[in-house]
Enzyme design. Structure first.
Site, PDB file in Angstrom:
ATOM      1  CG  ASN A  71      -1.814  -1.073   1.435  1.00 40.71           C
ATOM      2  OD1 ASN A  71      -2.295  -1.622   0.454  1.00 40.71           O
ATOM      3  ND2 ASN A  71      -2.103  -1.432   2.674  1.00 40.71           N
ATOM      4  CG  MET A  72       1.558   5.895  -1.243  1.00 41.72           C
ATOM      5  SD  MET A  72       3.327   5.686  -0.837  1.00 41.72           S
ATOM      6  CE  MET A  72       4.038   5.587  -2.459  1.00 41.72           C
ATOM      7  CG  ASP A  73       1.086   3.164   4.733  1.00 46.49           C
ATOM      8  OD1 ASP A  73       0.272   2.471   4.083  1.00 46.49           O
ATOM      9  OD2 ASP A  73       1.813   2.704   5.634  1.00 46.49           O
ATOM     10  N   GLY A  98       2.106  -6.669   4.077  1.00 48.56           N
ATOM     11  CA  GLY A  98       2.996  -7.615   3.407  1.00 48.56           C
ATOM     12  C   GLY A  98       4.334  -6.979   3.102  1.00 48.56           C
ATOM     13  CB  THR A 156       2.970  -8.116  19.549  1.00 47.52           C
ATOM     14  OG1 THR A 156       1.681  -7.820  19.014  1.00 47.52           O
ATOM     15  CG2 THR A 156       3.786  -8.858  18.502  1.00 47.52           C
ATOM     16  N   GLY A 183       6.509  -6.014  25.515  1.00 52.71           N
ATOM     17  CA  GLY A 183       7.271  -7.114  24.936  1.00 52.71           C
ATOM     18  C   GLY A 183       6.383  -8.098  24.182  1.00 52.71           C
ATOM     19  CG  ASP A 206       3.208  -4.725   9.479  1.00 58.58           C
ATOM     20  OD1 ASP A 206       2.474  -5.665   9.831  1.00 58.58           O
ATOM     21  OD2 ASP A 206       2.797  -3.689   8.936  1.00 58.58           O
ATOM     22  N   GLY A 247       6.303   6.504   9.892  1.00 59.23           N
ATOM     23  CA  GLY A 247       6.138   5.679   8.698  1.00 59.23           C
ATOM     24  C   GLY A 247       6.360   4.206   8.987  1.00 59.23           C
TER      25      GLY A 247
HETATM   26  O1  RIB Z   1       0.478  -2.512   9.676  1.00 61.00           O
HETATM   27  C1  RIB Z   1       0.604  -1.229   9.136  1.00 61.00           C
HETATM   28  C2  RIB Z   1       0.126  -1.214   7.725  1.00 61.00           C
HETATM   29  O2  RIB Z   1      -1.257  -1.476   7.712  1.00 61.00           O
HETATM   30  C3  RIB Z   1       0.286   0.099   7.014  1.00 61.00           C
HETATM   31  O3  RIB Z   1       1.512   0.226   6.355  1.00 61.00           O
HETATM   32  C4  RIB Z   1      -0.918   0.154   6.085  1.00 61.00           C
HETATM   33  O4  RIB Z   1      -0.590   0.136   4.736  1.00 61.00           O
HETATM   34  C5  RIB Z   1      -1.777  -1.035   6.489  1.00 61.00           C
HETATM   35  O5  RIB Z   1      -1.636  -2.087   5.623  1.00 61.00           O
END
Ligand code: RIB
Length: 306
Positions: free
Chosen positions: A21-23, A51, A212, A217, A245, A278
């Protein structure tokens, strides 16, 4: 704990099937109430998607990462692809499909907490796996998936991985109900506290569950019922977006070292990812993770990443 360079053996091969995705990130003092208009402080476009973020994290942790996903034909697509390439992720199987790329509208407040709205775009076109995609999964050590792609595609990937002795790691986010037969193909589930609550007993049948706990922790429950907890790190939190992520991608690479070391490594990666704005942009490399682990900063429990 080694320094994460994976020099003792070959680097684990991680196949990531997931979203790009573009955030569209707006920072605010506080998030608006329903119906309220407020002034934002700043705006940035930052490559993201669960992903892609996890793929970048796995690569920066020393894994050899092959990505399965799709971008569109819009203005964002080249930058999304370049970001994965620059992180050393193999994008040979990243498709380009007609139409917009995935988009996430994200609001980050002063505490670093966020609200996210995702529009799937090209991610929704990932309805089938090609023979080449399946070959990538079969050849990998670990298949890493989330739930921002069509669920039948994720299910097919998990099934194929299992049939080919590829370890399966599912981060079931955004959380939703899944067929029990899909869960039966999962070796490791990585969930945050909210997801753990939502999924409840469904997770009981998964051999390894990693939860998580944000700044607290993470914990692990193994197939034999063994449990362990790893503390969090005291870091200045700027933005929690993508910290889960960063944790998950790092965990996939470190998993072969055993749960204790893998969770420590992943917690350090997740903590560092909160220290900059970001998602993919804030993912630390292995030198930074190793340095944080060496520093042995006083652990505290003030902030959270989910
Ligand atoms: O987990 C964060 C992500 O969730 C962001 O980067 C956004 O694109 C969504 O997929």
């Amino acid at each position: 704990m080694d320094d994460g360079t994976e020099q003792a053996g070959r680097a684990p091969v991680i196949a990531v099937l997931g979203s790009v995705n573009m955030d569209l990130v707006t920072t605010v003092t506080r998030r608006p109430e329903p119906g309220e208009t407020i002034a934002g402080r700043d705006f940035a476009t930052v490559p993201g998607g669960k992903g892609a973020n996890q793929a970048v994290a796995a690569s920066r942790s020393g894994g050899r990462v092959r990505f399965l996903g799709a971008v569109g034909t819009d203005v964002f697509a080249p930058r999304l692809r370049e970001t994965l390439d620059a992180a050393g992720v193999d994008t040979g199987r990243l498709r380009t499909v007609d139409g917009p790329s995935g988009i996430a509208t994200i609001v980050v407040d002063d505490s670093g907490e966020n609200s996210i709205i995702v529009v799937g775009g090209a991610n929704a076109a990932m309805t089938e796996l090609t023979d080449d995609d399946l070959a990538v999964i079969a050849a990998a050590d670990v298949l890493l998936c989330q739930l921002e792609l069509p669920v039948p595609t994720v299910a097919a990937a998990l099934r194929h991985a299992r049939a080919n002795d590829t370890l399966t790691l599912l981060n079931p986010s955004p959380v939703r109900e899944l067929a029990p037969r899909l869960w039966a193909e999962v070796d490791i589930a990585v969930v945050n506290r909210g997801e753990a609550r939502r999924l409840g007993a469904v997770l009981d049948g998964v051999p390894h569950v990693v939860t998580t706990l944000g700044g607290d922790g993470a914990r692990h429950r193994g197939p034999d019922g063994t449990r362990l907890s790893v503390p969090g790190f005291a870091v200045p939190v700027v933005d929690t977006t993508g910290a889960g992520d960063a944790f998950t991608g790092a965990l996939a690479v470190a998993w072969h070292r055993g749960p204790q070391d893998a969770l420590r490594w992943a917690c350090a990666a997740g903590a560092l990812a909160t220290t900059a704005l970001g998602a993919s942009a804030a993912v630390p490399d292995r030198a930074a993770v190793a340095a944080l682990l060496r520093e042995e900063l006083p652990r505290s429990l003030p902030e959270k990443f989910e």
